[in-house]
Motif scaffolding. Structure first.
Motif, mmCIF file in Angstrom:
data_model
loop_
_atom_site.group_PDB
_atom_site.id
_atom_site.type_symbol
_atom_site.label_atom_id
_atom_site.label_comp_id
_atom_site.label_asym_id
_atom_site.label_seq_id
_atom_site.Cartn_x
_atom_site.Cartn_y
_atom_site.Cartn_z
ATOM 1 N N LEU A 9 -7.209 54.470 32.900
ATOM 2 C CA LEU A 9 -7.869 55.449 32.038
ATOM 3 C C LEU A 9 -7.771 56.810 32.701
ATOM 4 O O LEU A 9 -8.274 56.990 33.818
ATOM 5 C CB LEU A 9 -9.354 55.116 31.848
ATOM 6 C CG LEU A 9 -9.742 54.102 30.786
ATOM 7 C CD1 LEU A 9 -9.322 52.710 31.192
ATOM 8 C CD2 LEU A 9 -11.240 54.144 30.568
ATOM 9 N N THR A 23 -3.124 57.816 37.829
ATOM 10 C CA THR A 23 -3.301 56.418 37.399
ATOM 11 C C THR A 23 -1.977 55.661 37.496
ATOM 12 O O THR A 23 -1.963 54.488 37.883
ATOM 13 C CB THR A 23 -3.876 56.297 35.977
ATOM 14 O OG1 THR A 23 -2.996 56.899 35.033
ATOM 15 C CG2 THR A 23 -5.264 56.884 35.869
ATOM 16 N N ILE A 74 -9.711 54.439 36.960
ATOM 17 C CA ILE A 74 -10.097 55.605 36.176
ATOM 18 C C ILE A 74 -9.873 56.837 37.034
ATOM 19 O O ILE A 74 -10.328 56.902 38.177
ATOM 20 C CB ILE A 74 -11.584 55.557 35.770
ATOM 21 C CG1 ILE A 74 -11.917 54.269 35.022
ATOM 22 C CG2 ILE A 74 -11.938 56.772 34.920
ATOM 23 C CD1 ILE A 74 -13.407 54.092 34.734
ATOM 24 N N THR A 76 -10.410 60.997 36.893
ATOM 25 C CA THR A 76 -11.047 62.067 36.134
ATOM 26 C C THR A 76 -10.717 63.443 36.687
ATOM 27 O O THR A 76 -10.705 63.645 37.896
ATOM 28 C CB THR A 76 -12.586 61.891 36.105
ATOM 29 O OG1 THR A 76 -13.148 62.914 35.276
ATOM 30 C CG2 THR A 76 -13.206 61.960 37.478
ATOM 31 N N LEU A 87 -13.432 61.653 28.649
ATOM 32 C CA LEU A 87 -13.812 60.422 29.340
ATOM 33 C C LEU A 87 -15.232 60.008 28.975
ATOM 34 O O LEU A 87 -15.493 58.834 28.682
ATOM 35 C CB LEU A 87 -13.667 60.615 30.847
ATOM 36 C CG LEU A 87 -13.802 59.390 31.720
ATOM 37 C CD1 LEU A 87 -12.920 58.247 31.264
ATOM 38 C CD2 LEU A 87 -13.478 59.762 33.168
#
Length: 180
Positions: A9, A23, A74, A76, A87
């Motif tokens: 993600l 990722t 994940i 961010t 997100l």
């Protein structure tokens, strides 16, 4: 035994986002796995929309991908000292699905940002967002890629040995968490 499924993600929607690259780099360093990249281009959460039309198909697909994954990574960005709205919106939508796909799911969190702290604050806030879902958060080593625009080569791989070694150690811990 088949390869585990790793879901990625990225909190940034841009195709060439450094968080998307991170990722993918995590998946490469994780080792043999089926890597699935989640699509977080979801409608904004709206209780009226949910009440009228139910859970959107794209949201249910994301929840199903989380449930089916052996582990999740994940990444961010940091926007105004926190994770991206993209997100947070995805987390809010998934929380509205019938089951909690995050429960006991091994999850590694990382960040990539332009500032010198590499998204450290966003990552801390993201971890707090995940607490209600009760995943098995990998607590470290923490990876905060600073000055992100200068940290990836043309193939999308980390150029810093320090960042690459930290990500590799984090992926080893995530892989061990699923017993692979």
């Amino acid at each position: 035994m088949s390869d585990p499924t790793l879901l990625g993600l990225s909190g940034a929607l841009r195709r060439l986002s450094t968080n998307r690259m991170l990722t993918r780099e995590a998946a490469r360093l994780f080792g043999p796995a089926v890597f699935v990249e989640a699509d977080l281009a979801l409608p904004l959460y709206d209780g009226d929309l949910e009440g009228e039309a139910g859970i959107p198909g794209a949201v249910q697909q994301l929840a199903d991908q989380i449930a089916a994954a052996d582990a999740v990574v994940i990444s961010t960005p940091e926007y105004n000292k926190g994770p991206s709205g993209v997100l947070k919106n995805a987390l809010d939508w998934v929380s509205r699905t019938a089951a909690n796909p995050w429960a006991d799911k091994p999850v590694a969190v990382m960040s990539s940002a332009g500032g010198r702290a590499g998204g450290e604050r966003a990552q801390m806030v993201l971890r707090s967002f995940l607490v209600p879902f009760q995943p098995r958060l990998i607590t470290g080593p923490e990876l905060h890629v600073a000055d992100c625009r200068n940290q990836f080569d043309d193939a999308g791989q980390l150029i810093s040995d320090r960042y690459a070694a930290t990500l590799e150690a984090l992926m080893r811990k995530l892989r061990a968490e699923i017993g692979a």
